[in-house]
Design a protein around this motif. Structure first.
Motif, PDB file in Angstrom:
ATOM      1  N   GLU A   8      20.905  72.834-108.381  1.00 13.32           N
ATOM      2  CA  GLU A   8      20.435  72.440-109.717  1.00 13.32           C
ATOM      3  C   GLU A   8      19.838  71.037-109.703  1.00 13.32           C
ATOM      4  OE1 GLU A   8      24.025  72.989-111.974  1.00 13.32           O
ATOM      5  OE2 GLU A   8      23.685  75.150-112.195  1.00 13.32           O
ATOM      6  N   GLN A   9      20.468  70.132-108.962  1.00  9.96           N
ATOM      7  CA  GLN A   9      19.976  68.756-108.907  1.00  9.96           C
ATOM      8  C   GLN A   9      18.615  68.693-108.208  1.00  9.96           C
ATOM      9  OE1 GLN A   9      22.756  65.981-107.175  1.00  9.96           O
ATOM     10  NE2 GLN A   9      21.799  64.269-108.206  1.00  9.96           N
ATOM     11  N   VAL A  10      18.444  69.452-107.141  1.00  5.63           N
ATOM     12  CA  VAL A  10      17.153  69.493-106.442  1.00  5.63           C
ATOM     13  C   VAL A  10      16.093  70.098-107.355  1.00  5.63           C
ATOM     14  CG1 VAL A  10      15.894  70.647-104.565  1.00  5.63           C
ATOM     15  CG2 VAL A  10      18.029  69.436-104.084  1.00  5.63           C
ATOM     16  N   ASP A  11      16.445  71.153-108.074  1.00  4.77           N
ATOM     17  CA  ASP A  11      15.485  71.777-108.983  1.00  4.77           C
ATOM     18  C   ASP A  11      15.041  70.785-110.060  1.00  4.77           C
ATOM     19  OD1 ASP A  11      14.071  74.286-109.718  1.00  4.77           O
ATOM     20  OD2 ASP A  11      15.230  74.060-111.562  1.00  4.77           O
ATOM     21  N   ALA A  12      15.989  70.045-110.613  1.00  4.57           N
ATOM     22  CA  ALA A  12      15.643  69.035-111.625  1.00  4.57           C
ATOM     23  C   ALA A  12      14.753  67.954-111.027  1.00  4.57           C
ATOM     24  CB  ALA A  12      16.918  68.417-112.211  1.00  4.57           C
ATOM     25  N   TRP A  13      15.049  67.533-109.799  1.00  3.14           N
ATOM     26  CA  TRP A  13      14.232  66.511-109.152  1.00  3.14           C
ATOM     27  C   TRP A  13      12.801  67.013-108.961  1.00  3.14           C
ATOM     28  CZ3 TRP A  13      11.006  65.665-105.175  1.00  3.14           C
ATOM     29  CH2 TRP A  13      10.670  64.335-104.888  1.00  3.14           C
ATOM     30  N   ILE A  14      12.680  68.256-108.471  1.00  6.41           N
ATOM     31  CA  ILE A  14      11.345  68.835-108.256  1.00  6.41           C
ATOM     32  C   ILE A  14      10.574  68.852-109.581  1.00  6.41           C
ATOM     33  CG2 ILE A  14      10.086  70.976-107.720  1.00  6.41           C
ATOM     34  CD1 ILE A  14      11.104  69.600-105.197  1.00  6.41           C
ATOM     35  N   LYS A  15      11.215  69.283-110.639  1.00 12.07           N
ATOM     36  CA  LYS A  15      10.540  69.381-111.939  1.00 12.07           C
ATOM     37  C   LYS A  15      10.169  68.010-112.502  1.00 12.07           C
ATOM     38  CE  LYS A  15      12.496  73.836-113.037  1.00 12.07           C
ATOM     39  NZ  LYS A  15      13.587  74.566-113.683  1.00 12.07           N
ATOM     40  N   ASN A  16      10.976  66.997-112.241  1.00 12.03           N
ATOM     41  CA  ASN A  16      10.728  65.665-112.800  1.00 12.03           C
ATOM     42  C   ASN A  16       9.879  64.762-111.914  1.00 12.03           C
ATOM     43  OD1 ASN A  16      12.205  65.966-115.240  1.00 12.03           O
ATOM     44  ND2 ASN A  16      14.101  65.749-114.081  1.00 12.03           N
ATOM     45  N   HIS A  17       9.936  64.960-110.615  1.00 14.77           N
ATOM     46  CA  HIS A  17       9.257  64.044-109.695  1.00 14.77           C
ATOM     47  C   HIS A  17       8.288  64.740-108.738  1.00 14.77           C
ATOM     48  CE1 HIS A  17      12.022  60.932-111.005  1.00 14.77           C
ATOM     49  NE2 HIS A  17      13.008  61.774-110.794  1.00 14.77           N
ATOM     50  N   GLY A  18       8.562  65.962-108.427  1.00 16.60           N
ATOM     51  CA  GLY A  18       7.784  66.632-107.392  1.00 16.60           C
ATOM     52  C   GLY A  18       6.654  67.494-107.904  1.00 16.60           C
ATOM     53  N   VAL A  19       6.488  67.601-109.201  1.00 16.79           N
ATOM     54  CA  VAL A  19       5.473  68.413-109.870  1.00 16.79           C
ATOM     55  C   VAL A  19       5.799  69.900-109.740  1.00 16.79           C
ATOM     56  CG1 VAL A  19       3.015  68.983-110.091  1.00 16.79           C
ATOM     57  CG2 VAL A  19       3.708  66.637-109.509  1.00 16.79           C
ATOM     58  N   ARG A  20       5.900  70.397-108.511  1.00 13.72           N
ATOM     59  CA  ARG A  20       6.256  71.801-108.259  1.00 13.72           C
ATOM     60  C   ARG A  20       6.777  71.908-106.832  1.00 13.72           C
ATOM     61  NH1 ARG A  20       2.870  74.102-104.734  1.00 13.72           N
ATOM     62  NH2 ARG A  20       0.728  73.373-104.574  1.00 13.72           N
ATOM     63  N   TYR A  21       7.368  73.047-106.518  1.00 15.84           N
ATOM     64  CA  TYR A  21       7.792  73.295-105.153  1.00 15.84           C
ATOM     65  C   TYR A  21       6.564  73.509-104.273  1.00 15.84           C
ATOM     66  CZ  TYR A  21      12.625  74.129-106.615  1.00 15.84           C
ATOM     67  OH  TYR A  21      13.898  73.983-107.098  1.00 15.84           O
ATOM     68  N   PHE A  22       6.626  73.025-103.048  1.00 15.01           N
ATOM     69  CA  PHE A  22       5.632  73.449-102.058  1.00 15.01           C
ATOM     70  C   PHE A  22       5.878  74.932-101.823  1.00 15.01           C
ATOM     71  CE2 PHE A  22       6.191  68.943-100.356  1.00 15.01           C
ATOM     72  CZ  PHE A  22       5.038  68.482-100.953  1.00 15.01           C
ATOM     73  N   ASN A  23       4.878  75.656-101.344  1.00 10.08           N
ATOM     74  CA  ASN A  23       5.121  77.077-101.102  1.00 10.08           C
ATOM     75  C   ASN A  23       6.128  77.261 -99.962  1.00 10.08           C
ATOM     76  OD1 ASN A  23       3.763  77.352 -98.529  1.00 10.08           O
ATOM     77  ND2 ASN A  23       1.818  77.389 -99.610  1.00 10.08           N
ATOM     78  N   GLU A  24       6.626  78.454 -99.858  1.00  5.55           N
ATOM     79  CA  GLU A  24       7.703  78.747 -98.893  1.00  5.55           C
ATOM     80  C   GLU A  24       7.291  78.451 -97.458  1.00  5.55           C
ATOM     81  OE1 GLU A  24       8.332  81.237-102.562  1.00  5.55           O
ATOM     82  OE2 GLU A  24       6.619  80.720-101.311  1.00  5.55           O
ATOM     83  N   LEU A  25       6.055  78.747 -97.106  1.00  3.37           N
ATOM     84  CA  LEU A  25       5.604  78.481 -95.733  1.00  3.37           C
ATOM     85  C   LEU A  25       5.526  76.983 -95.449  1.00  3.37           C
ATOM     86  CD1 LEU A  25       2.902  81.238 -95.234  1.00  3.37           C
ATOM     87  CD2 LEU A  25       5.188  81.138 -94.241  1.00  3.37           C
ATOM     88  N   THR A  26       5.064  76.219 -96.416  1.00  6.50           N
ATOM     89  CA  THR A  26       5.025  74.767 -96.252  1.00  6.50           C
ATOM     90  C   THR A  26       6.441  74.220 -96.118  1.00  6.50           C
ATOM     91  OG1 THR A  26       2.961  74.587 -97.480  1.00  6.50           O
ATOM     92  CG2 THR A  26       4.295  72.589 -97.313  1.00  6.50           C
TER      93      THR A  26
END
Length: 108
Positions: A8-26
């Motif tokens: 949950e903490q990583v998901d919140a970080w991605i949403k607040n700072h990372g814009v979006r997840y890199f794709n699975e292959l990346t």
């Protein structure tokens, strides 16, 4: 912190700072890169290779945390409940290996 809370903490970080997840292959490529950095420290610090001056200040904990971060990202984006999966895996290993390691002559 539980694995669920970590996800949950990583998901919140991605949403607040990372814009979006890199794709699975990346993210898989990033995971490979991060594991390589851990391997380099272990090989040079605990193995037979000499440690380069530039590697002496590398923090193994930080590199392991990088691995965990990417694993948590991959779990999130693939809908994997790591807490449940880890508990299941630990039970499988416990059932399968209960006596195996105690009976391994190489470990005595």
């Amino acid at each position: 912190m539980s694995l669920k809370q970590s996800q949950e903490q990583v998901d919140a970080w991605i949403k607040n700072h990372g814009v979006r997840y890199f794709n699975e292959l990346t993210n898989m490529a990033q995971l490979t890169e991060e594991v390589g950095e851990v391997a380099r420290i272990i090989a040079r610090r605990y193995g037979e290779q000499s440690e380069k001056e530039s590697d002496k200040n590398k923090d193994l904990g930080e590199e392991l945390a990088d691995v965990m971060f990417v694993v948590l990202c991959l779990a999130n984006q693939t809908g994997t409940d790591l807490e449940r999966a880890f508990a299941k895996k630990l039970q499988i290993k416990t059932d399968r290996d209960h006596d195996r390691h105690h009976n391994n002559e190489k470990l005595k």
